[in-house]
Design an enzyme around this catalytic site. Structure first.
Site, PDB file in Angstrom:
ATOM      1  N   LYS A 107      -9.876 -37.317 -16.384  1.00 34.48           N
ATOM      2  CA  LYS A 107      -8.530 -37.504 -16.266  1.00 34.48           C
ATOM      3  C   LYS A 107      -8.098 -35.976 -16.131  1.00 34.48           C
ATOM      4  CE  LYS A 107      -7.029 -41.946 -17.437  1.00 34.48           C
ATOM      5  NZ  LYS A 107      -8.418 -42.515 -18.107  1.00 34.48           N
TER       6      LYS A 107
HETATM    7  C1  LIG Z   1      -8.933 -43.963 -17.732  1.00 40.31           C
HETATM    8  C2  LIG Z   1     -10.157 -44.424 -17.760  1.00 40.31           C
HETATM    9  C3  LIG Z   1     -10.783 -45.036 -17.089  1.00 40.31           C
HETATM   10  C4  LIG Z   1     -10.397 -46.015 -16.182  1.00 40.31           C
HETATM   11  O1  LIG Z   1     -10.110 -45.353 -15.113  1.00 40.31           O
HETATM   12  P1  LIG Z   1      -8.963 -46.040 -14.087  1.00 40.31           P
HETATM   13  O2  LIG Z   1      -8.902 -45.050 -13.112  1.00 40.31           O
HETATM   14  O3  LIG Z   1      -7.715 -46.399 -14.538  1.00 40.31           O
HETATM   15  O4  LIG Z   1      -9.773 -47.145 -13.441  1.00 40.31           O
HETATM   16  C5  LIG Z   1     -12.393 -45.281 -17.691  1.00 40.31           C
HETATM   17  N1  LIG Z   1     -13.036 -44.253 -18.537  1.00 40.31           N
HETATM   18  C6  LIG Z   1     -12.153 -43.506 -19.360  1.00 40.31           C
HETATM   19  C7  LIG Z   1     -12.928 -42.860 -20.358  1.00 40.31           C
HETATM   20  C8  LIG Z   1     -10.858 -43.300 -18.945  1.00 40.31           C
HETATM   21  O5  LIG Z   1     -10.094 -42.441 -19.478  1.00 40.31           O
END
Ligand SMILES: *Cc1c(COP(=O)(O)O)cnc(C)c1O
Length: 430
Positions: A107
Site C-alpha cells: 500500500k
Molecule cells: C490490503 C492488503 C491486501 C488486500 O489488497 P486489496 O487491494 O484490498 O485486495 C493483501 N495483502 C496485504 C498485506 C494488504 O495489506
C-alpha cells in the site's frame, strides 16, 4: 481525464476533483471515462525501460494535463524510490515482493502517489484537507507514512483496538505532526461505518473538506498498475503465458492489474486468492454476489466481506459475467491451509512468506495443477515481519526487524481511545 461515478447519478469530474473528493456524492466509485490501450511497441520494449518510465506511460492518460509532465515524473520518481524484486521460489513460481517500501506493505505505492498528488493540488490552496481513513492494519501505516509532513493535509486514522499487529499499530500511532490515530473500541467494520457516517454528516462536511485514502480513491488505486508491468519486465520467457495470483481483500490491487491488462499488458489470467472471506469465489461459482459480515483470519488485511472495488472489476468487463469468468479464477483458503503453505515454502524453498503472500501462493499452485504451460507470479503483499505473531510459530524461527521497523518499534504509541461515533465527530470538528 474525466471520471464518472459508477452509480451514474453524479456529475463527471476531473482527476483533481476525484482525488480530493474520493467518493462521488451518489456514493459511487469513480471510474475513468475512457481507457486507451498503449502501443504494442511499448510493451515489446518494456525490458529496455526503467520503472519510472514504465509508470509514467501507464498513468499518464489517467492524470491528463492536470499535473504538468515534469511534475508528474517527479511525483513518480519520489513514489517509487525502492525496489520491486521478482524472486523465483520454485520453477515457474515467482514471488513479486511489494514490501520494500517504508511501511513494508504494497500500500505504500498508492499512499505515496496519492499524498504527492494531493500536495500538488493543494499547494495554492488556503483550505486544509482532512484525510479520514479506517484501517484493518496496513492502510493506516502506509497512509500515515505517505502523508507525513504534507502541507495542508491532516490525517485521521481509525483502527480497531487489539485487532492489528504490534508492528502495524506502531506504524500508525508513533508519527505525530499532521497524523492522528484513533483507537476504536470495536471491529474494522465499526471503524469503516464511523468513517462512512462522517462523510455524510453535514455538521462535519460544512466545516472541513474530507477525503478518503483507501483504494476507493483513484490516486491510490491506479498506481497499483505499475507492479504488474514491473514483474512482466523481469520475466525472461516471453513466449510462455503469464498468470498473476493476487491475495485479495478489497480487490483494489487485482482491479489495477486488470486495468494494466486493458492497456495491453500481456497477462493470460488473474487468480483472486482469498481467505475465508469467499464472496468472490462463490460469485464466480454461482453467479450470485452476496456480501457477508467479515470473518477474522490470520491474513487480516483481507478480512473484507463486501469488497468495494468489485464493482470496478465488473465494469471493466462491461458487467458481462461470462467475460469476467474467462479472465478470472478465484479460490478461497483456510487459515490451516495458509499456515501449511508458509511452512512448506520455508522448508522447500527457504523462503519466508507472510500469510497474505501464502494465500496468493496457494491460489497460484491450485491453478497450475491443471494448467501446465504457464509461468506464475504471486504478489507478496507484506513483509513477514508485519505478521510476526503468525509467522514465527509456524516456521519456528525468529525474524529480524528490518531498519524500517526498528525506526518505529520503540517509539511511544499515541492514540486517542474512542467508543462511539459522537467522539469521532467531536474530534474532527474541534
Ligand atoms: C490490503 C492488503 C491486501 C488486500 O489488497 P486489496 O487491494 O484490498 O485486495 C493483501 N495483502 C496485504 C498485506 C494488504 O495489506
Amino acid at each position: 481525464m474525466k471520471y464518472y461515478s459508477l452509480n451514474n447519478n453524479s456529475a463527471k469530474i476531473s482527476f483533481q476533483e476525484a482525488v480530493i473528493k474520493g467518493i462521488a456524492p451518489d456514493k459511487g466509485l469513480y471510474f475513468p471515462e475512457k481507457i486507451t490501450p498503449l502501443s504494442k511497441s511499448f510493451f515489446k520494449n518494456l525490458h529496455n525501460l526503467d520503472k519510472n518510465e514504465i509508470a509514467f506511460e501507464l498513468i499518464k492518460q489517467f492524470v491528463g494535463n492536470e499535473i504538468p509532465e515534469n511534475e508528474l515524473k517527479s511525483i513518480i520518481a519520489d513514489t517509487l524510490d525502492f525496489d520491486f524484486p521478482l524472486v523465483e521460489i520454485e520453477k515457474n513460481v515467482h514471488s513479486l515482493e511489494l514490501f520494500h517500501g517504508p511501511t513494508m506493505a504494497f500500500k505504500d505505492v498508492g499512499a505515496r502517489f496519492m499524498a504527492r498528488c494531493l500536495s500538488h493540488f493543494n499547494k495554492d490552496n488556503e483550505n486544509e484537507v482532512t484525510v479520514l481513513v479506517a484501517t484493518s492494519g496496513d492502510t493506516g501505516g502506509a497512509v500515515a507514512s505517505g502523508f507525513l509532513g504534507v502541507k495542508g493535509v491532516n490525517v485521521v486514522i481509525l483502527y480497531p483496538s487489539g485487532k492489528v499487529s504490534n508492528v502495524q499499530e506502531k506504524q500508525l500511532t508513533t508519527l505525530d505532526e499532521n497524523i492522528k490515530a484513533l483507537e476504536v473500541d470495536g471491529t474494522f467494520d465499526d471503524c469503516q461505518n464511523m468513517v462512512k457516517t462522517a462523510f455524510l454528516d453535514k455538521d462535519i462536511t460544512d466545516k472541513i473538506q474530507l477525503t478518503s485514502a483507501n483504494s476507493i480513491n483513484v490516486a491510490r488505486w491506479l498506481p497499483q498498475m505499475f507492479y504488474f508491468a514491473f514483474a512482466i519486465k523481469e520475466l525472461n520467457k516471453k513466449s510462455v503465458k503469464t498468470v498473476f495470483s493476487i491475495p485479495s481483500g478489497n480487490f483494489g490491487n487485482i482491479c489495477a492489474g486488470m486495468m494494466a491488462q486493458k492497456l495491453g499488458l500481456p497477462i493470460f489470467k488473474f487468480i483472486a486468492s482469498t481467505n475465508a472471506n469467499a464472496v468472490v469465489p462463490l460469485y464466480l461459482e454461482t453467479g450470485n454476489y452476496s456480501p457477508i459480515k467479515s470473518i477474522q483470519t490470520i491474513s487480516n488485511a483481507m478480512d473484507v466481506g463486501d469488497p468495494s472495488n468489485f464493482i470496478r472489476i465488473r465494469n471493466i468487463y462491461n458487467n458481462d459475467f461470462n467475460k469476467l469468468k474467462k479472465n478470472l479464477e478465484s479460490y478461497s483458503f483456510t487459515d490451516y491451509e495458509t499456515r501449511n503453505a508458509m511452512y512448506d515454502i520455508y522448508i522447500n524453498s527457504h523462503y519466508i512468506a507472510d500469510p497474505h503472500g501464502a494465500v496468493g501462493y496457494l491460489g497460484l499452485k491450485k491453478f497450475m495443477m491443471k494448467n501446465k504451460q504457464i509461468q506464475g507470479i504471486f504478489l507478496e503483499t507484506a513483509h513477514p515481519v508485519k505478521f510476526l505473531e503468525v509467522v514465527e510459530p509456524v516456521i519456528k524461527k525468529s525474524i529480524k526487524y528490518p531498519q524500517q521497523i526498528m525506526d518505529v518499534i520503540n517509539k511511544p504509541k499515541k492514540a486517542k481511545f474512542i467508543k462511539v461515533y459522537e467522539e469521532l465527530k467531536h474530534f474532527l470538528i474541534n
